[in-house]
Design a protein around this motif. Sequence first.
Motif, PDB file in Angstrom:
ATOM      1  N   ASP A 104       0.835  -1.190   0.000  1.00  0.00           N
ATOM      2  CA  ASP A 104       0.000   0.000   0.000  1.00  0.00           C
ATOM      3  C   ASP A 104       0.877   1.249   0.000  1.00  0.00           C
ATOM      4  O   ASP A 104       1.517   1.564   1.000  1.00  0.00           O
ATOM      5  CB  ASP A 104      -0.905  -0.021   1.235  1.00  0.00           C
ATOM      6  CG  ASP A 104      -1.947   1.068   1.225  1.00  0.00           C
ATOM      7  OD1 ASP A 104      -1.946   1.896   0.290  1.00  0.00           O
ATOM      8  OD2 ASP A 104      -2.762   1.102   2.158  1.00  0.00           O
ATOM      9  N   PHE A 105       0.890   1.968  -1.128  1.00  0.00           N
ATOM     10  CA  PHE A 105       1.708   3.173  -1.219  1.00  0.00           C
ATOM     11  C   PHE A 105       1.226   4.258  -0.256  1.00  0.00           C
ATOM     12  O   PHE A 105       1.995   5.109   0.160  1.00  0.00           O
ATOM     13  CB  PHE A 105       1.740   3.710  -2.657  1.00  0.00           C
ATOM     14  CG  PHE A 105       2.769   4.770  -2.863  1.00  0.00           C
ATOM     15  CD1 PHE A 105       4.105   4.440  -3.000  1.00  0.00           C
ATOM     16  CD2 PHE A 105       2.421   6.110  -2.899  1.00  0.00           C
ATOM     17  CE1 PHE A 105       5.071   5.414  -3.163  1.00  0.00           C
ATOM     18  CE2 PHE A 105       3.372   7.106  -3.067  1.00  0.00           C
ATOM     19  CZ  PHE A 105       4.704   6.756  -3.206  1.00  0.00           C
ATOM     20  N   ALA A 106      -0.043   4.198   0.126  1.00  0.00           N
ATOM     21  CA  ALA A 106      -0.590   5.201   1.049  1.00  0.00           C
ATOM     22  C   ALA A 106      -0.004   5.064   2.457  1.00  0.00           C
ATOM     23  O   ALA A 106      -0.076   5.992   3.251  1.00  0.00           O
ATOM     24  CB  ALA A 106      -2.115   5.091   1.105  1.00  0.00           C
ATOM     25  N   SER A 111       6.864   2.013   1.899  1.00  0.00           N
ATOM     26  CA  SER A 111       8.266   1.747   2.211  1.00  0.00           C
ATOM     27  C   SER A 111       8.459   0.419   2.940  1.00  0.00           C
ATOM     28  O   SER A 111       7.613  -0.037   3.688  1.00  0.00           O
ATOM     29  CB  SER A 111       8.871   2.895   3.022  1.00  0.00           C
ATOM     30  OG  SER A 111       8.102   3.149   4.173  1.00  0.00           O
ATOM     31  N   MET A 112       9.626  -0.184   2.674  1.00  0.00           N
ATOM     32  CA  MET A 112       9.958  -1.498   3.199  1.00  0.00           C
ATOM     33  C   MET A 112      10.765  -1.375   4.485  1.00  0.00           C
ATOM     34  O   MET A 112      11.896  -0.900   4.475  1.00  0.00           O
ATOM     35  CB  MET A 112      10.762  -2.272   2.152  1.00  0.00           C
ATOM     36  CG  MET A 112      11.224  -3.635   2.599  1.00  0.00           C
ATOM     37  SD  MET A 112      12.155  -4.493   1.312  1.00  0.00           S
ATOM     38  CE  MET A 112      13.479  -3.340   0.979  1.00  0.00           C
ATOM     39  N   GLY A 113      10.152  -1.780   5.577  1.00  0.00           N
ATOM     40  CA  GLY A 113      10.826  -1.830   6.867  1.00  0.00           C
ATOM     41  C   GLY A 113      10.691  -3.231   7.430  1.00  0.00           C
ATOM     42  O   GLY A 113      10.389  -4.183   6.702  1.00  0.00           O
ATOM     43  N   GLY A 141       8.182   3.143  -2.438  1.00  0.00           N
ATOM     44  CA  GLY A 141       9.210   4.139  -2.685  1.00  0.00           C
ATOM     45  C   GLY A 141      10.585   3.651  -2.267  1.00  0.00           C
ATOM     46  O   GLY A 141      11.555   4.386  -2.365  1.00  0.00           O
ATOM     47  N   GLY A 142      10.691   2.419  -1.776  1.00  0.00           N
ATOM     48  CA  GLY A 142      11.983   1.865  -1.394  1.00  0.00           C
ATOM     49  C   GLY A 142      12.062   1.543   0.084  1.00  0.00           C
ATOM     50  O   GLY A 142      11.051   1.308   0.739  1.00  0.00           O
ATOM     51  N   ALA A 143      13.269   1.529   0.622  1.00  0.00           N
ATOM     52  CA  ALA A 143      13.495   1.192   2.024  1.00  0.00           C
ATOM     53  C   ALA A 143      12.983   2.309   2.931  1.00  0.00           C
ATOM     54  O   ALA A 143      12.931   3.474   2.543  1.00  0.00           O
ATOM     55  CB  ALA A 143      14.981   0.956   2.258  1.00  0.00           C
ATOM     56  N   ARG A 144      12.604   1.941   4.145  1.00  0.00           N
ATOM     57  CA  ARG A 144      12.094   2.925   5.113  1.00  0.00           C
ATOM     58  C   ARG A 144      13.258   3.526   5.881  1.00  0.00           C
ATOM     59  O   ARG A 144      13.873   2.871   6.723  1.00  0.00           O
ATOM     60  CB  ARG A 144      11.098   2.253   6.060  1.00  0.00           C
ATOM     61  CG  ARG A 144      10.343   3.258   6.898  1.00  0.00           C
ATOM     62  CD  ARG A 144       9.187   2.615   7.633  1.00  0.00           C
ATOM     63  NE  ARG A 144       8.190   2.117   6.700  1.00  0.00           N
ATOM     64  CZ  ARG A 144       7.177   1.333   7.051  1.00  0.00           C
ATOM     65  NH1 ARG A 144       7.026   0.965   8.309  1.00  0.00           N
ATOM     66  NH2 ARG A 144       6.309   0.917   6.158  1.00  0.00           N
ATOM     67  N   MET A 145      13.550   4.782   5.620  1.00  0.00           N
ATOM     68  CA  MET A 145      14.752   5.417   6.176  1.00  0.00           C
ATOM     69  C   MET A 145      14.753   5.451   7.698  1.00  0.00           C
ATOM     70  O   MET A 145      15.803   5.432   8.314  1.00  0.00           O
ATOM     71  CB  MET A 145      14.932   6.820   5.618  1.00  0.00           C
ATOM     72  CG  MET A 145      13.909   7.822   6.083  1.00  0.00           C
ATOM     73  SD  MET A 145      14.396   9.457   5.555  1.00  0.00           S
ATOM     74  CE  MET A 145      13.686  10.424   6.851  1.00  0.00           C
ATOM     75  N   GLN A 146      13.574   5.469   8.320  1.00  0.00           N
ATOM     76  CA  GLN A 146      13.509   5.548   9.782  1.00  0.00           C
ATOM     77  C   GLN A 146      13.992   4.265  10.458  1.00  0.00           C
ATOM     78  O   GLN A 146      14.163   4.230  11.664  1.00  0.00           O
ATOM     79  CB  GLN A 146      12.083   5.857  10.241  1.00  0.00           C
ATOM     80  CG  GLN A 146      11.607   7.239   9.869  1.00  0.00           C
ATOM     81  CD  GLN A 146      10.937   7.285   8.501  1.00  0.00           C
ATOM     82  OE1 GLN A 146      11.022   6.346   7.717  1.00  0.00           O
ATOM     83  NE2 GLN A 146      10.271   8.383   8.212  1.00  0.00           N
TER      84      GLN A 146
END
Length: 198
Positions: A104-106, A111-113, A141-146
């Motif tokens: 789900d992009f929403a 993001s992938m975490g 959108g890719g990896a989850r930066m957090q």
Amino acid sequence: NLWHKCRDCGAMVFSKEYEENLYVCPRCGHHGRIGPRQRFEQIMDPGYTVLPPPQVREDPLKFRDSKRYADRLKAARAATGENDALLNARGTIEGRRALVGVQDFAFMGGSMGLGVGAAFVAGARAAIESRSPYIVFTAAGGARMQEGILSLMQMPRATVAVAELKEACLTYIVVLTDPTTGGVTASYAMLGDLHLAE
């Protein structure tokens, strides 16, 4: 809410017509973004079961930018009604068994975490257990930066899960939806036996 404006051609489409056309603009053919529940309704036979999301450590790095990561998760859950960005369901498609995963992009840009990685592995293993193909609709959108390096570790983890599907001689199908980028593309989005794209 009676009208939908197409993001691609700008046409105003009656919302009911847009839904009946499976969220595809009848004027230009642009595929709109939809969530997991709508996707399951579209593709699966009635009576499918949504699998519970795996439990993972939340905010393992105690990350904070302009907001705390815990607050961002809370806001994404409130907005989407989902626990994380990937949801799996077990059921049938035209009478044939299938395990379907939908990003789900929403939910924080799909993001992938840790949650997405765990859900992907759980989906692949559930497919192996039920001897079903695993069909994944990607939107990320890719990896989850957090989640820093822990997020990046989900790439090889998902790759191993795909290898387990192949060892079990099960089909892995990827449907690329708008957008599929970053670490998801660099791992499980490009490892399918068959790729389709909206």
